[in-house]
Enzyme design. Structure first.
Site, PDB file in Angstrom:
ATOM      1  N   ASP A 105     -21.550   0.225 -17.332  1.00 39.03           N
ATOM      2  CA  ASP A 105     -20.569   1.247 -17.705  1.00 39.03           C
ATOM      3  C   ASP A 105     -19.773   0.783 -18.918  1.00 39.03           C
ATOM      4  OD1 ASP A 105     -18.913   3.433 -17.662  1.00 39.03           O
ATOM      5  OD2 ASP A 105     -17.830   2.869 -15.846  1.00 39.03           O
ATOM      6  N   ASP A 107     -20.366   1.923 -23.240  1.00 41.40           N
ATOM      7  CA  ASP A 107     -19.335   2.537 -24.096  1.00 41.40           C
ATOM      8  C   ASP A 107     -19.094   1.690 -25.339  1.00 41.40           C
ATOM      9  OD1 ASP A 107     -19.113   4.510 -22.189  1.00 41.40           O
ATOM     10  OD2 ASP A 107     -16.921   4.489 -22.165  1.00 41.40           O
ATOM     11  N   TYR A 129     -18.891   0.253  -7.508  1.00 41.68           N
ATOM     12  CA  TYR A 129     -18.699   1.703  -7.530  1.00 41.68           C
ATOM     13  C   TYR A 129     -19.069   2.394  -6.215  1.00 41.68           C
ATOM     14  CZ  TYR A 129     -17.830   1.283 -12.533  1.00 41.68           C
ATOM     15  OH  TYR A 129     -17.305   0.954 -13.759  1.00 41.68           O
ATOM     16  N   LYS A 162     -22.956 -11.979 -14.217  1.00 43.58           N
ATOM     17  CA  LYS A 162     -21.910 -13.003 -14.226  1.00 43.58           C
ATOM     18  C   LYS A 162     -22.177 -13.931 -13.032  1.00 43.58           C
ATOM     19  CE  LYS A 162     -17.921 -14.560 -15.845  1.00 43.58           C
ATOM     20  NZ  LYS A 162     -17.730 -15.147 -17.175  1.00 43.58           N
ATOM     21  N   ASP A 183     -19.634 -11.589 -20.394  1.00 43.37           N
ATOM     22  CA  ASP A 183     -18.586 -11.812 -21.403  1.00 43.37           C
ATOM     23  C   ASP A 183     -19.212 -12.193 -22.743  1.00 43.37           C
ATOM     24  OD1 ASP A 183     -19.419 -14.013 -19.961  1.00 43.37           O
ATOM     25  OD2 ASP A 183     -17.513 -15.074 -20.069  1.00 43.37           O
TER      26      ASP A 183
HETATM   27 MG    MG Z   1     -17.912   5.560 -18.696  1.00 42.66          MG
END
Ligand code: MG
Ligand code: NAI
Length: 338
Positions: A224, A228, A121, A167, A200
């Site tokens: 992120d 959610d 990001y 990961k 994963d």
């Molecule tokens: Mg979001």
């Protein structure tokens, strides 16, 4: 006296903020509130989504409550600017079951601690002759401080386990460093179990056995996505609070946006904003007050007093009033017991 900056923002941001303040005010806290502007309406007034004046106030505050803003393409994002200006490196998302909100599970209580400043990001993308390349930035300093925050939080909240998500089998260098720093930090917390999972696998475990987790710590993008996913386990956007925390101050906000379609109708669910105020209270070491609000909220929901998004028929204001009433009842019953 604590200085609290209040940024209602746009759309339902204003409505849920009013509701949250109604509940907070019932506690008679030693807070001094200062209102500040940000967002799209602010842009229309001053040509700036996040005026210097607002940034200054937030920097000087003990904490900031942020409703939600409308982000229009081409206008600077107020909340991203604030997170960056204040170096709010932690994004904290509690995942807690509430009665009557239609979550996929009940009895859940864990938190996701997401690193908020680096990873993919950072926006280092460039076109190449074949397509494009994005750079992933992971520093030891950022890994160390986010892991340390996660363990300290676990300690403060009496959580017995911290789970790192990464990961590192594929991203050997970047996530290798994250995992290394995680286990280094864990040595300072012998009373807390440390474990790690691949992202994963974690995406699957969150659906198969979410009750196994207490504190999850991870890098920006994985956090992120997983947060959610986790929000869906306990009822979704209308009930998902969050905190952005730095060395000094923090910004406490619902995960949802300004919901323009339902704005002005007095039907927005105030729960996410109200729970965000409880995160602020905990940050300011007012755990007792935070618990009072949580209890009052749960009682209200159990009685079926809820907004249309949760299948109820109450308005934002009716729900806030009902929570305030429960809060005062609980408070009085405590003081009657001496
Ligand atoms: Mg979001
Ligand atoms: P949104 O979160 O505003 O709405 C998504 C859906 O959830 C809509 O159907 C909405 O009605 C519903 N919803 C959200 N919060 C609710 C609540 N408290 N009660 C009942 N229903 C609720 O996301 P959307 O529609 O993608 O974005 C709208 C605007 O908000 C955009 O301008 C976006 O950029 C901005 N936004 C701002 C955020 C922030 O201020 N931190 C975060 C997310 C979006």
């Amino acid at each position: 006296m604590k200085k609290i900056v209040v940024i209602p923002g746009d759309g339902i941001g204003k409505e849920v903020m009013e509701a949250a303040l109604m509940v907070l005010n019932a506690l008679n806290l030693d807070f001094e509130y200062e209102f500040a502007e940000a967002g799209h309406e602010c842009f229309q007034k001053y040509g700036d989504t996040i005026p210097e004046e607002t940034i200054k106030l937030v920097k000087k505050s003990d904490a900031t409550l942020f409703g939600a803003v409308t982000t229009v393409p081409g206008e600077k994002s107020a909340i991203i600017t604030l997170r960056r200006e204040l170096d709010l490196f932690v994004n904290l998302r509690p995942v807690k079951s509430l009665p009557g909100v239609g979550g996929l599970f009940s009895g859940l209580d864990f938190v996701i601690v997401r690193e908020n400043t680096e990873d993919l990001y950072v926006g280092l993308e460039e076109y190449t002759s074949e397509g494009a390349v994005a750079k992933r930035v992971i520093t030891r300093r950022a890994c160390e401080r986010i892991c340390k925050f996660a363990f300290d939080y676990a300690l403060k909240e009496n959580r017995g386990k911290v789970t790192a998500v990464h990961k590192a089998n594929v991203l050997k260098k970047t996530d290798g460093i994250f995992r290394e720093e995680f286990y280094k930090v864990s040595k300072d917390y012998p009373g807390i179990e440390a474990e790690d999972f691949y992202v994963d696998a974690m995406a699957m475990y969150l659906i198969r056995k979410p009750e196994d987790f207490e504190t999850i710590v991870t890098t920006n993008m994985f956090g992120d996505i997983l947060s959610d996913e986790a929000a869906a386990l306990v009822g979704g956007l209308g009930v998902a609070p969050s905190a952005n925390i730095g060395q000094k101050t923090g910004i406490f906000e619902p995960v949802h946006g300004s919901a323009p379609k339902i704005a002005g109708k007095n039907i927005a669910n105030p729960t996410a904003m109200i729970l965000s105020t409880t995160l602020m209270l905990k940050h300011l070491n007012k755990n007792k007050e935070a618990t009072l609000i949580e209890k009052a909220l749960k009682k209200t929901l159990k009685k079926g007093i809820k907004t249309p998004d949760l299948g109820g028929k109450h308005t934002t204001k009716q729900m806030a009033k009902a929570i305030k009433k429960e809060l005062l009842k609980i408070k009085n019953s405590y003081s009657n017991q001496g």
